[in-house]
Scaffold this active site. Structure first.
Site, mmCIF file in Angstrom:
data_model
loop_
_atom_site.group_PDB
_atom_site.id
_atom_site.type_symbol
_atom_site.label_atom_id
_atom_site.label_comp_id
_atom_site.label_asym_id
_atom_site.label_seq_id
_atom_site.Cartn_x
_atom_site.Cartn_y
_atom_site.Cartn_z
ATOM 1 N N HIS A 9 41.040 62.633 73.965
ATOM 2 C CA HIS A 9 40.808 63.131 75.242
ATOM 3 C C HIS A 9 41.607 64.405 75.507
ATOM 4 C CE1 HIS A 9 43.819 59.997 75.659
ATOM 5 N NE2 HIS A 9 44.212 60.573 76.724
ATOM 6 N N GLY A 66 47.278 65.517 72.564
ATOM 7 C CA GLY A 66 47.876 66.499 73.721
ATOM 8 C C GLY A 66 48.958 67.290 73.151
ATOM 9 N N THR A 67 49.897 66.522 72.255
ATOM 10 C CA THR A 67 51.106 67.238 71.563
ATOM 11 C C THR A 67 50.760 67.480 70.153
ATOM 12 O OG1 THR A 67 52.023 65.168 70.934
ATOM 13 C CG2 THR A 67 52.713 66.062 73.296
ATOM 14 N N GLY A 68 49.790 66.865 69.369
ATOM 15 C CA GLY A 68 49.699 66.821 67.970
ATOM 16 C C GLY A 68 50.618 65.721 67.310
ATOM 17 N N GLY A 70 51.001 62.290 67.752
ATOM 18 C CA GLY A 70 50.268 61.217 67.558
ATOM 19 C C GLY A 70 49.359 61.174 66.474
ATOM 20 N N HIS A 98 53.619 75.595 50.686
ATOM 21 C CA HIS A 98 54.650 74.770 50.016
ATOM 22 C C HIS A 98 54.122 73.177 50.073
ATOM 23 C CE1 HIS A 98 58.384 77.786 50.559
ATOM 24 N NE2 HIS A 98 57.218 78.376 49.837
ATOM 25 N N ASN A 99 53.157 72.872 51.060
ATOM 26 C CA ASN A 99 53.096 71.388 51.253
ATOM 27 C C ASN A 99 51.603 71.067 50.965
ATOM 28 O OD1 ASN A 99 54.980 72.436 53.963
ATOM 29 N ND2 ASN A 99 55.997 70.729 52.694
ATOM 30 N N ARG A 109 48.128 70.550 74.653
ATOM 31 C CA ARG A 109 48.814 70.727 76.019
ATOM 32 C C ARG A 109 50.040 71.543 75.549
ATOM 33 N NH1 ARG A 109 48.385 64.294 77.338
ATOM 34 N NH2 ARG A 109 46.291 64.358 78.005
ATOM 35 N N ARG A 132 56.769 74.380 41.720
ATOM 36 C CA ARG A 132 57.859 73.120 42.210
ATOM 37 C C ARG A 132 57.296 72.547 43.099
ATOM 38 N NH1 ARG A 132 59.185 78.184 44.180
ATOM 39 N NH2 ARG A 132 60.270 78.470 45.944
ATOM 40 N N HIS A 133 56.531 72.987 44.030
ATOM 41 C CA HIS A 133 55.875 72.484 45.134
ATOM 42 C C HIS A 133 55.001 71.543 44.739
ATOM 43 C CE1 HIS A 133 58.049 75.807 47.478
ATOM 44 N NE2 HIS A 133 57.075 76.524 46.725
ATOM 45 N N ARG A 136 57.072 68.325 43.843
ATOM 46 C CA ARG A 136 57.466 67.443 44.930
ATOM 47 C C ARG A 136 56.374 66.811 45.697
ATOM 48 N NH1 ARG A 136 60.649 73.161 46.388
ATOM 49 N NH2 ARG A 136 62.494 72.756 44.894
HETATM 50 C C1 RB5 Z 1 47.218 61.156 75.426
HETATM 51 O O1 RB5 Z 1 47.755 61.192 76.886
HETATM 52 C C2 RB5 Z 1 48.379 61.543 74.516
HETATM 53 O O2 RB5 Z 1 49.544 60.683 74.391
HETATM 54 C C3 RB5 Z 1 47.887 61.994 73.134
HETATM 55 O O3 RB5 Z 1 47.060 63.150 73.328
HETATM 56 C C4 RB5 Z 1 48.998 62.517 72.257
HETATM 57 O O4 RB5 Z 1 49.708 63.426 72.793
HETATM 58 C C5 RB5 Z 1 49.779 61.561 71.666
HETATM 59 O O5 RB5 Z 1 50.738 62.024 70.699
#
Ligand code: RB5
Length: 141
Positions: A9, A66-68, A70, A98-99, A109, A132-133, A136
């Site tokens: 979400h 939200g943060t990437g 998770g 490289h990866n 967010r 080399r990559h 690894r």
């Molecule tokens: C959801 O609220 C939030 O936790 C999820 O999107 C994410 O940021 C988790 O890493």
């Protein structure tokens, strides 16, 4: 190429903003959800995208929460996935060169839409450098 895309979400709006960019660039997008703003659990969608890559239905994947964070934790539990969490273009390029990152994780967010679109473009354009990559990467199974 075929690109699987998934979000929770927190990444729903950014996913909607990225799909047209991918399609305009000639890619075939496989949207694996979520499909509404209700709260969902990001590991479910990471698993869907990683499965699409493992089954070779898609060559690359994009995961947005939200943060990437998770999504990147969940995606990197899959042995065939190398997921890179990127908040700017340099790491997006290096993640490919490289990866050989086959999944890009984005934090909706954290990023504005324009920056996220730029990161995606850079990540898709960059090529794995090998050498080399590759050694690894092979060390990680
Ligand atoms: C959801 O609220 C939030 O936790 C999820 O999107 C994410 O940021 C988790 O890493």
């Amino acid at each position: 190429m075929n690109i699987a895309i998934g979000c929770d979400h927190g990444g729903f709006d950014l996913k909607k903003a990225l799909i047209p960019i991918l399609e305009q660039a000639g890619h075939s997008v496989v949207d694996l959800g979520c499909f509404a703003e209700e709260s969902v659990d990001y590991p479910d969608f990471a698993d869907r995208v990683c499965a699409a890559i493992g089954e070779r239905r898609c060559q690359r994947g994009i995961l947005i929460c939200g943060t990437g964070i998770g999504m990147s934790i969940a995606a990197n539990r899959h042995r065939h996935v190398r997921a890179a969490l990127c908040h700017e273009s340099f790491t997006a390029r290096m993640g490919r060169e490289h990866n050989d990152a086959n999944v890009l994780c984005l934090g909706a967010r954290v990023l504005g839409t324009a920056l996220a679109q730029e990161i995606v473009k850079v990540w898709l354009a960059a090529e794995f450098a090998g050498g080399r990559h590759l050694r690894r990467i092979e060390m990680m199974g």
